[in-house]
Structures are given as structure tokens and as C-alpha cells.
Design a protein around this motif. Sequence first.
Motif, PDB file in Angstrom:
ATOM      1  N   GLY A 159     -25.682   2.752  -0.619  1.00 14.41           N
ATOM      2  CA  GLY A 159     -25.698   2.134  -1.939  1.00 14.41           C
ATOM      3  C   GLY A 159     -24.340   1.887  -2.561  1.00 14.41           C
ATOM      4  N   VAL A 160     -23.260   2.245  -1.897  1.00 16.68           N
ATOM      5  CA  VAL A 160     -21.915   2.079  -2.436  1.00 16.68           C
ATOM      6  C   VAL A 160     -21.153   1.092  -1.556  1.00 16.68           C
ATOM      7  CG1 VAL A 160     -19.751   3.253  -2.997  1.00 16.68           C
ATOM      8  CG2 VAL A 160     -21.926   4.430  -3.331  1.00 16.68           C
ATOM      9  N   TYR A 161     -20.486   0.118  -2.181  1.00 19.24           N
ATOM     10  CA  TYR A 161     -19.708  -0.847  -1.407  1.00 19.24           C
ATOM     11  C   TYR A 161     -18.513  -0.168  -0.759  1.00 19.24           C
ATOM     12  CZ  TYR A 161     -22.362  -4.758  -3.161  1.00 19.24           C
ATOM     13  OH  TYR A 161     -23.367  -5.630  -3.422  1.00 19.24           O
ATOM     14  N   ILE A 162     -18.306  -0.492   0.523  1.00 17.48           N
ATOM     15  CA  ILE A 162     -17.147   0.007   1.260  1.00 17.48           C
ATOM     16  C   ILE A 162     -16.384  -1.182   1.825  1.00 17.48           C
ATOM     17  CG2 ILE A 162     -18.235   2.212   1.838  1.00 17.48           C
ATOM     18  CD1 ILE A 162     -18.631   1.076   4.727  1.00 17.48           C
ATOM     19  N   ASN A 163     -15.183  -0.943   2.283  1.00 17.99           N
ATOM     20  CA  ASN A 163     -14.380  -1.979   2.897  1.00 17.99           C
ATOM     21  C   ASN A 163     -14.994  -2.319   4.260  1.00 17.99           C
ATOM     22  OD1 ASN A 163     -12.444  -3.590   4.099  1.00 17.99           O
ATOM     23  ND2 ASN A 163     -10.729  -2.353   3.366  1.00 17.99           N
ATOM     24  N   PRO A 164     -15.484  -3.542   4.449  1.00 16.50           N
ATOM     25  CA  PRO A 164     -16.089  -3.907   5.729  1.00 16.50           C
ATOM     26  C   PRO A 164     -15.142  -3.745   6.916  1.00 16.50           C
ATOM     27  CG  PRO A 164     -16.586  -5.570   4.085  1.00 16.50           C
ATOM     28  CD  PRO A 164     -15.581  -4.638   3.473  1.00 16.50           C
ATOM     29  N   MET A 165     -13.848  -3.843   6.687  1.00 13.23           N
ATOM     30  CA  MET A 165     -12.888  -3.744   7.779  1.00 13.23           C
ATOM     31  C   MET A 165     -12.923  -2.371   8.439  1.00 13.23           C
ATOM     32  SD  MET A 165     -11.801  -6.752   8.102  1.00 13.23           S
ATOM     33  CE  MET A 165     -10.496  -6.512   9.277  1.00 13.23           C
ATOM     34  N   LEU A 166     -13.452  -1.357   7.752  1.00  9.59           N
ATOM     35  CA  LEU A 166     -13.605  -0.041   8.366  1.00  9.59           C
ATOM     36  C   LEU A 166     -14.497  -0.111   9.598  1.00  9.59           C
ATOM     37  CD1 LEU A 166     -14.106   2.131   5.177  1.00  9.59           C
ATOM     38  CD2 LEU A 166     -12.194   2.270   6.779  1.00  9.59           C
ATOM     39  N   LEU A 167     -15.477  -0.984   9.562  1.00  9.26           N
ATOM     40  CA  LEU A 167     -16.425  -1.095  10.652  1.00  9.26           C
ATOM     41  C   LEU A 167     -15.947  -2.033  11.758  1.00  9.26           C
ATOM     42  CD1 LEU A 167     -19.494  -1.157   8.317  1.00  9.26           C
ATOM     43  CD2 LEU A 167     -18.741   0.752   9.737  1.00  9.26           C
ATOM     44  N   PHE A 168     -14.922  -2.824  11.442  1.00 17.73           N
ATOM     45  CA  PHE A 168     -14.347  -3.726  12.436  1.00 17.73           C
ATOM     46  C   PHE A 168     -13.034  -3.178  12.983  1.00 17.73           C
ATOM     47  CE2 PHE A 168     -16.696  -6.721   9.598  1.00 17.73           C
ATOM     48  CZ  PHE A 168     -17.683  -7.051  10.504  1.00 17.73           C
ATOM     49  N   GLY A 169     -12.659  -1.974  12.552  1.00 21.87           N
ATOM     50  CA  GLY A 169     -11.427  -1.359  13.038  1.00 21.87           C
ATOM     51  C   GLY A 169     -10.180  -1.946  12.424  1.00 21.87           C
ATOM     52  N   GLY A 170     -10.268  -2.511  11.222  1.00 22.68           N
ATOM     53  CA  GLY A 170      -9.114  -3.178  10.621  1.00 22.68           C
ATOM     54  C   GLY A 170      -8.433  -2.453   9.492  1.00 22.68           C
ATOM     55  N   VAL A 171      -8.740  -1.178   9.249  1.00 27.73           N
ATOM     56  CA  VAL A 171      -8.085  -0.444   8.178  1.00 27.73           C
ATOM     57  C   VAL A 171      -7.324   0.717   8.810  1.00 27.73           C
ATOM     58  CG1 VAL A 171      -8.388   0.927   6.078  1.00 27.73           C
ATOM     59  CG2 VAL A 171      -9.845  -1.054   6.490  1.00 27.73           C
ATOM     60  N   PRO A 172      -6.000   0.675   8.739  1.00 24.95           N
ATOM     61  CA  PRO A 172      -5.252   1.777   9.337  1.00 24.95           C
ATOM     62  C   PRO A 172      -5.445   3.061   8.541  1.00 24.95           C
ATOM     63  CG  PRO A 172      -3.779   0.306   8.153  1.00 24.95           C
ATOM     64  CD  PRO A 172      -5.152  -0.324   8.127  1.00 24.95           C
ATOM     65  N   ARG A 173      -5.437   4.160   9.236  1.00 26.50           N
ATOM     66  CA  ARG A 173      -5.572   5.472   8.610  1.00 26.50           C
ATOM     67  C   ARG A 173      -4.286   5.782   7.837  1.00 26.50           C
ATOM     68  NH1 ARG A 173      -7.789   9.933  12.302  1.00 26.50           N
ATOM     69  NH2 ARG A 173      -9.602   8.778  11.691  1.00 26.50           N
ATOM     70  N   ALA A 174      -4.425   6.340   6.634  1.00 25.51           N
ATOM     71  CA  ALA A 174      -3.275   6.764   5.857  1.00 25.51           C
ATOM     72  C   ALA A 174      -2.661   7.988   6.519  1.00 25.51           C
ATOM     73  CB  ALA A 174      -3.704   7.101   4.428  1.00 25.51           C
ATOM     74  N   VAL A 175      -1.348   7.971   6.658  1.00 27.90           N
ATOM     75  CA  VAL A 175      -0.637   9.083   7.281  1.00 27.90           C
ATOM     76  C   VAL A 175       0.432   9.562   6.319  1.00 27.90           C
ATOM     77  CG1 VAL A 175       0.830   9.780   9.217  1.00 27.90           C
ATOM     78  CG2 VAL A 175      -1.032   8.149   9.585  1.00 27.90           C
ATOM     79  N   LEU A 176       0.414  10.830   6.008  1.00 27.41           N
ATOM     80  CA  LEU A 176       1.442  11.408   5.154  1.00 27.41           C
ATOM     81  C   LEU A 176       2.658  11.746   6.007  1.00 27.41           C
ATOM     82  CD1 LEU A 176      -0.717  13.784   2.937  1.00 27.41           C
ATOM     83  CD2 LEU A 176       0.156  11.516   2.375  1.00 27.41           C
ATOM     84  N   LEU A 177       3.813  11.277   5.572  1.00 25.33           N
ATOM     85  CA  LEU A 177       5.047  11.546   6.286  1.00 25.33           C
ATOM     86  C   LEU A 177       5.783  12.681   5.590  1.00 25.33           C
ATOM     87  CD1 LEU A 177       6.184   7.858   6.844  1.00 25.33           C
ATOM     88  CD2 LEU A 177       5.026   9.367   8.458  1.00 25.33           C
ATOM     89  N   PRO A 178       6.546  13.459   6.348  1.00 24.89           N
ATOM     90  CA  PRO A 178       7.291  14.555   5.722  1.00 24.89           C
ATOM     91  C   PRO A 178       8.371  14.010   4.801  1.00 24.89           C
ATOM     92  CG  PRO A 178       7.878  14.341   8.029  1.00 24.89           C
ATOM     93  CD  PRO A 178       6.746  13.391   7.774  1.00 24.89           C
ATOM     94  N   CYS A 179       8.677  14.777   3.774  1.00 25.88           N
ATOM     95  CA  CYS A 179       9.752  14.405   2.848  1.00 25.88           C
ATOM     96  C   CYS A 179      11.098  14.601   3.527  1.00 25.88           C
ATOM     97  CB  CYS A 179       9.683  15.262   1.588  1.00 25.88           C
ATOM     98  SG  CYS A 179       8.245  14.904   0.576  1.00 25.88           S
ATOM     99  N   GLY A 180      12.041  13.787   3.203  1.00 26.25           N
ATOM    100  CA  GLY A 180      13.398  13.923   3.706  1.00 26.25           C
ATOM    101  C   GLY A 180      14.174  14.937   2.887  1.00 26.25           C
ATOM    102  N   ALA A 181      15.391  15.186   3.268  1.00 26.92           N
ATOM    103  CA  ALA A 181      16.225  16.162   2.572  1.00 26.92           C
ATOM    104  C   ALA A 181      16.553  15.712   1.160  1.00 26.92           C
ATOM    105  CB  ALA A 181      17.510  16.402   3.371  1.00 26.92           C
ATOM    106  N   GLY A 182      16.707  14.393   0.946  1.00 29.07           N
ATOM    107  CA  GLY A 182      17.090  13.885  -0.375  1.00 29.07           C
ATOM    108  C   GLY A 182      15.948  13.862  -1.368  1.00 29.07           C
ATOM    109  N   ALA A 183      14.831  13.328  -0.988  1.00 30.47           N
ATOM    110  CA  ALA A 183      13.677  13.202  -1.889  1.00 30.47           C
ATOM    111  C   ALA A 183      12.499  12.654  -1.115  1.00 30.47           C
ATOM    112  CB  ALA A 183      14.008  12.287  -3.055  1.00 30.47           C
ATOM    113  N   CYS A 184      11.367  12.619  -1.789  1.00 32.17           N
ATOM    114  CA  CYS A 184      10.172  12.076  -1.164  1.00 32.17           C
ATOM    115  C   CYS A 184       9.972  10.652  -1.577  1.00 32.17           C
ATOM    116  CB  CYS A 184       8.929  12.878  -1.570  1.00 32.17           C
ATOM    117  SG  CYS A 184       8.928  14.507  -0.838  1.00 32.17           S
TER     118      CYS A 184
END
Length: 184
Positions: A159-184
Motif C-alpha cells: 500500500g505504500v509507493y516505492i521507487n520502482p527502480m529498486l525492482l529493476f536494480g537501478g538504485v545504488p545502495r547508500a554507503v557510509l564512508l569514514p570521516c577523514g582527519a580534517g572533517a566529515c
Amino acid sequence: MLLGAHVLLLGSESAAATAADGVAAADRGTPATGSSGARADAPAPPDADWLWPVDGPRSVVEPFRAPAHAYGPGHRGIDIAAAGDLRAPADGVVAFVGTVVDRPLLTIDHGNGLVTTFEPATTTLAPGAPVQRGDVVATTSVGGHARPGTVHLGVRWNGVYINPMLLFGGVPRAVLLPCGAGAC
């Protein structure tokens, strides 16, 4: 900062990770909580290997934009370049055929809570007709918000709209990258 921009662009209330494959709620296009019907503990949509519904080049003319809340503005599907035949992206049963306001629609229930709607699309199928992945189910038509030469494809999961591209393999997974020495 990049993750924050990603969440703002998708218009989601939350980027909390979900169960199963870790797809963020923002990538599903649903808030983690709220009045839209999504639950914080809801699993990700079933894994799918859906067939692209049109032949030829795969071009998303207008992407999915999740609303900030159940009644907020957004684009609850994708508009894809299309002319001619439309194919069933997965096995299912025709749930609705008809005109809503000024656009002909075809809705297919795929089971497991997944429902697709094509608009504008005309068909000779009747509600209750079984369809198989890859079957020609309709042809593109005119009407509604989709520009000529495009078709709007919306997908609801429980019953909730989702991004159709999830089912076609078109949405990249969010990846958290580590913070650098200076800032995030």
C-alpha cells in the motif's frame, strides 16, 4: 554531508536502515514512521528480477521523488520513454483496467504486496486475467501527467509507493564512508 543531500533529494523523513538487505528507507521512498503506512520494522521489498516493461533503450525521463509525508508533493513512480507495447515486469493478475480522470490505467497485482500501475496505457485484458513476466499487457496511450512518448510506472508495496527502480536494480545502495582527519 553527501548522505544528507541524498536524503533531502529523495524527500524522505528518515534514512534509517531497514532489515533484510540494509536498503535505507529513503531509497525505498518511504519514511521509517508516519502516516504513509510504512513501519520502522518493515522489511525491504522482496528481491526481484523484474523485466524492464518496454523494449529498446531504457530511459527514465522523470525519476521517483518520495513525498515528505503521506499527502506531500512528490512523484510516486517513474516516467519512462515508451512507445507501443508494454510488458508485464513480473507474473501477476490484472487488478484494474479503466480510466481515472483523464488517463487509461492498467494495474497488476504481483502478490507479496507488490502492485504496479501503468498510465496512460490501454489494454484488452480484463480484471482477473493472469499475466506472465514478459507478456505484452498494454500499449502506451495519452493522458495524465506523462508527456507523449512516455508512460508512468508506479509501484506500491503493501500500500505504500516505492521507487520502482529498486525492482529493476537501478538504485545504488547508500554507503557510509569514514570521516577523514580534517572533517566529515
